[in-house]
Design a protein around this motif. Sequence first.
Motif, PDB file in Angstrom:
ATOM      1  N   ALA A  71       0.837  -1.213   0.000  1.00  0.00           N
ATOM      2  CA  ALA A  71       0.000   0.000   0.000  1.00  0.00           C
ATOM      3  C   ALA A  71       0.864   1.252   0.000  1.00  0.00           C
ATOM      4  CB  ALA A  71      -0.923   0.008   1.210  1.00  0.00           C
ATOM      5  N   ASP A  72       0.984   1.879  -1.169  1.00  0.00           N
ATOM      6  CA  ASP A  72       1.617   3.197  -1.233  1.00  0.00           C
ATOM      7  C   ASP A  72       0.642   4.283  -0.813  1.00  0.00           C
ATOM      8  OD1 ASP A  72       4.142   2.327  -2.615  1.00  0.00           O
ATOM      9  OD2 ASP A  72       2.665   1.674  -4.093  1.00  0.00           O
ATOM     10  N   CYS A  73      -0.654   3.916  -0.823  1.00  0.00           N
ATOM     11  CA  CYS A  73      -1.732   4.848  -0.493  1.00  0.00           C
ATOM     12  C   CYS A  73      -2.842   4.052   0.170  1.00  0.00           C
ATOM     13  CB  CYS A  73      -2.233   5.518  -1.777  1.00  0.00           C
ATOM     14  SG  CYS A  73      -3.805   6.381  -1.634  1.00  0.00           S
ATOM     15  N   VAL A  74      -3.395   4.589   1.259  1.00  0.00           N
ATOM     16  CA  VAL A  74      -4.517   3.958   1.955  1.00  0.00           C
ATOM     17  C   VAL A  74      -5.645   4.969   2.072  1.00  0.00           C
ATOM     18  CG1 VAL A  74      -5.333   2.987   4.146  1.00  0.00           C
ATOM     19  CG2 VAL A  74      -3.095   2.322   3.252  1.00  0.00           C
ATOM     20  N   VAL A  75      -6.866   4.528   1.780  1.00  0.00           N
ATOM     21  CA  VAL A  75      -8.039   5.394   1.898  1.00  0.00           C
ATOM     22  C   VAL A  75      -8.986   4.791   2.925  1.00  0.00           C
ATOM     23  CG1 VAL A  75      -9.935   6.523   0.705  1.00  0.00           C
ATOM     24  CG2 VAL A  75      -7.824   6.015  -0.528  1.00  0.00           C
ATOM     25  N   VAL A  76      -9.337   5.575   3.933  1.00  0.00           N
ATOM     26  CA  VAL A  76     -10.286   5.131   4.950  1.00  0.00           C
ATOM     27  C   VAL A  76     -11.668   5.651   4.577  1.00  0.00           C
ATOM     28  CG1 VAL A  76     -10.875   5.162   7.406  1.00  0.00           C
ATOM     29  CG2 VAL A  76      -8.463   5.200   6.694  1.00  0.00           C
ATOM     30  N   ALA A  77     -12.587   4.722   4.292  1.00  0.00           N
ATOM     31  CA  ALA A  77     -13.936   5.099   3.856  1.00  0.00           C
ATOM     32  C   ALA A  77     -14.951   4.172   4.505  1.00  0.00           C
ATOM     33  CB  ALA A  77     -14.039   5.040   2.336  1.00  0.00           C
ATOM     34  N   ILE A  78     -15.001   4.201   5.829  1.00  0.00           N
ATOM     35  CA  ILE A  78     -15.876   3.269   6.555  1.00  0.00           C
ATOM     36  C   ILE A  78     -17.135   3.943   7.091  1.00  0.00           C
ATOM     37  CG2 ILE A  78     -13.948   1.790   7.218  1.00  0.00           C
ATOM     38  CD1 ILE A  78     -14.117   3.039  10.018  1.00  0.00           C
ATOM     39  N   GLY A  79     -17.329   5.208   6.740  1.00  0.00           N
ATOM     40  CA  GLY A  79     -18.523   5.894   7.219  1.00  0.00           C
ATOM     41  C   GLY A  79     -18.207   7.284   7.731  1.00  0.00           C
ATOM     42  N   ILE A  80     -19.203   7.896   8.346  1.00  0.00           N
ATOM     43  CA  ILE A  80     -19.053   9.269   8.828  1.00  0.00           C
ATOM     44  C   ILE A  80     -19.500   9.381  10.279  1.00  0.00           C
ATOM     45  CG2 ILE A  80     -19.280  10.348   6.562  1.00  0.00           C
ATOM     46  CD1 ILE A  80     -22.231  10.837   7.177  1.00  0.00           C
ATOM     47  N   VAL A  81     -18.994  10.422  10.929  1.00  0.00           N
ATOM     48  CA  VAL A  81     -19.360  10.740  12.314  1.00  0.00           C
ATOM     49  C   VAL A  81     -19.814  12.197  12.346  1.00  0.00           C
ATOM     50  CG1 VAL A  81     -18.545  10.939  14.692  1.00  0.00           C
ATOM     51  CG2 VAL A  81     -17.673   9.100  13.216  1.00  0.00           C
ATOM     52  N   PRO A  82     -21.009  12.495  12.884  1.00  0.00           N
ATOM     53  CA  PRO A  82     -21.480  13.878  12.921  1.00  0.00           C
ATOM     54  C   PRO A  82     -20.459  14.809  13.579  1.00  0.00           C
ATOM     55  CG  PRO A  82     -23.252  12.394  13.550  1.00  0.00           C
ATOM     56  CD  PRO A  82     -22.000  11.559  13.461  1.00  0.00           C
ATOM     57  N   ASN A  83     -20.281  15.985  12.981  1.00  0.00           N
ATOM     58  CA  ASN A  83     -19.354  16.976  13.535  1.00  0.00           C
ATOM     59  C   ASN A  83     -20.094  17.800  14.594  1.00  0.00           C
ATOM     60  OD1 ASN A  83     -17.470  18.899  14.084  1.00  0.00           O
ATOM     61  ND2 ASN A  83     -17.266  19.654  11.992  1.00  0.00           N
TER      62      ASN A  83
ATOM     63  N   HIS B 270     -32.098  13.159  14.937  1.00  0.00           N
ATOM     64  CA  HIS B 270     -33.530  13.299  15.201  1.00  0.00           C
ATOM     65  C   HIS B 270     -34.105  11.937  15.560  1.00  0.00           C
ATOM     66  CE1 HIS B 270     -37.820  13.312  13.766  1.00  0.00           C
ATOM     67  NE2 HIS B 270     -37.816  14.350  14.581  1.00  0.00           N
ATOM     68  N   ARG B 271     -34.620  11.831  16.755  1.00  0.00           N
ATOM     69  CA  ARG B 271     -35.205  10.575  17.245  1.00  0.00           C
ATOM     70  C   ARG B 271     -34.252   9.397  17.057  1.00  0.00           C
ATOM     71  NH1 ARG B 271     -40.628  10.840  18.463  1.00  0.00           N
ATOM     72  NH2 ARG B 271     -41.699  12.772  17.833  1.00  0.00           N
ATOM     73  N   GLY B 272     -32.985   9.637  17.337  1.00  0.00           N
ATOM     74  CA  GLY B 272     -31.985   8.585  17.259  1.00  0.00           C
ATOM     75  C   GLY B 272     -31.441   8.319  15.879  1.00  0.00           C
ATOM     76  N   ASN B 273     -31.925   9.035  14.861  1.00  0.00           N
ATOM     77  CA  ASN B 273     -31.495   8.820  13.484  1.00  0.00           C
ATOM     78  C   ASN B 273     -30.415   9.820  13.071  1.00  0.00           C
ATOM     79  OD1 ASN B 273     -33.434   6.684  12.618  1.00  0.00           O
ATOM     80  ND2 ASN B 273     -34.923   8.275  13.084  1.00  0.00           N
ATOM     81  N   LEU B 274     -29.432   9.328  12.308  1.00  0.00           N
ATOM     82  CA  LEU B 274     -28.410  10.173  11.713  1.00  0.00           C
ATOM     83  C   LEU B 274     -28.590  10.151  10.197  1.00  0.00           C
ATOM     84  CD1 LEU B 274     -25.304   9.018  13.786  1.00  0.00           C
ATOM     85  CD2 LEU B 274     -26.786  10.980  14.217  1.00  0.00           C
ATOM     86  N   TYR B 275     -27.904  11.057   9.491  1.00  0.00           N
ATOM     87  CA  TYR B 275     -28.198  11.252   8.073  1.00  0.00           C
ATOM     88  C   TYR B 275     -26.920  11.328   7.247  1.00  0.00           C
ATOM     89  CZ  TYR B 275     -32.451  12.314  10.459  1.00  0.00           C
ATOM     90  OH  TYR B 275     -33.531  12.205  11.292  1.00  0.00           O
ATOM     91  N   GLY B 276     -26.912  10.555   6.142  1.00  0.00           N
ATOM     92  CA  GLY B 276     -25.790  10.588   5.226  1.00  0.00           C
ATOM     93  C   GLY B 276     -26.224  10.625   3.781  1.00  0.00           C
TER      94      GLY B 276
END
Length: 436
Positions: free
Chosen positions: A247-259, A296-302
Motif C-alpha cells: 500500500a503506497d496509499c490507503v483510503v479510509v472510507a468506513i462511514g461518517i461521524v457527525p461533527n 432526530h429521534r436517534g437517526n443520523l443522516y448521510g
Amino acid sequence: MPRRHPETSTVEHLVIVGNGMAGHRLVEALLARPERPARITVIGAETAPAYNRILLSPLLAGEMQREALTLRSAEWYAEQDIELILGERVEAIDRDARTLTTDAGRTLDYDRLVLATGSNPARPPVPGLELPGVHVFRDLHDADALARAAAQGGSAVVIGGGLLGLEAAEGLRKRGQGKRGMQVSLLQRDDRLMNRQLDLTAARLLESELRGRGLDIHTDAQLESLEAGSDGRVCAARLADGTRLAADCVVVAIGIVPNTALARAAELDTQRGVIVDEWLTTSDPAIHALGECCEHRGNLYGLVEPIWRQVEVLADCLCGKPSTGYVEAPTATKLKVSGVALYAFGPTEPEPDHEVLSYRDPQQGDYRRLLLRGGRLEGAVLYGDTASGPWYFEQALAGVDLTACRTALLLGAADAQVLLDDALNESPQRPAKEAA
C-alpha cells in the motif's frame, strides 16, 4: 427532547455555519420564500464556495472537471445580498449574547443560528492510521490528494466496502490507469459489499463486475494494522489472517461521524449528533441543526433525500410559516460508479412473513428481488436494469396493494401499472361518475 413549536417571530439576522450541500440548499430554499430573513450570513471553513460532494467520485475518476461541481459562485451570493465568509472556522458560540467567533477573530451577532457543520470521516482504531499516505475521501482537498497519488501508480488499499469505499476504489482505479497504473485492493469486513443495502445475490454480481475491472476485493477482511516503510510512509496493510497487502496509499472510507464539536462546546444537547426536534431546533430555541451533524429521534443522516426534506421544514420555520415538522421516511440507495446500475430500498433480508419475488437474467446481468407483505412492497434490490426502481419505491411509500399486478411486478413498472389501472377501472368501489 420535549416537543415544542418553534418561534415564529421575524428573523432579522440568520447565520448559517457550514457552506456544504445542506447549508447551501437551505439558502436556496430561503431565497424562494418572500418571508426570507432580512439578513443572511454564511460561513464556510473551506475556501471554495459550496460544491456538490456527490460528484467527488466522478471527479476523482477523471470523468468530470472541477468547475462542474460548483453549486453557485461567490458572485452569486453577493448578487442575492448574502454575506459569504469562506476560509474561516467558527470556534465559539456565546448563546447568551447570541454571538459567534471565528478563528480569524471575527465576531458576528445572530438572531437565529443554523449549524450545518456536516460530518467527519469515521476512523477505525487501527495502529498506523496516522502515517503519511493515509487519506480520507470527503472534500475537494481529499480528491486532489488521491488524484495525485493515483498518478504516481503503485498500490492502494481502500478500507470500507460501502457506497463511499466502492466509489473511492473505482475512482482510484480509473484515475490510475495509464503508463504507471495503480493496483487497488478493497477491504470489506462483512461477507458482502454494500451489506446494508444489498442481498447476497446482488452483492456477488457487483463483486464479480468490479473484480472484472481489476479491483482486488477482500470480504470478511479484518484490518489489523498499517505498516510504515523506511521513509516513514505507509507501505502495507496487514489483515488478521496474516495477509499483507502492499500500500503506497490507503483510503479510509468506513462511514461518517457527525461533527458536533462546536455544539458540544456551546453546551447544546448532543448524543451521536446534535439533537433536534421536528423543526430542527436544538436545545436552544435560537439555534437549529441540519443535515449530517444533526440527530432526530436517534437517526443520523448521510443521504441527501432526508436532508432535503429537513431543509424545507427548516426554511418554513425560519420564515414563520406553519409546518407539521420533519417526519422520517424511507430512502432509496443508488451507487455512483460508472457502468454499474444499482437501486435498493427497504430490508436486505426477508422476514418469515415476506413474500419474495425474484428474477435473474445472467446473460444481460439483470437481477431483481422484491419483498412484499400482504400485497404491499416493502423492499427491493435491482441490479443492471434499474429503470423501474423509482416506481417500485413510489408504490412502497404509498402503501399500494399490488396484488392485482403481482404477476407482472418483476416485468417492470409499465406492465405492472397496466394491470393496476385495469383493476382500478374494474373496481365496483370507484366513484359513480367514473363508472358511467
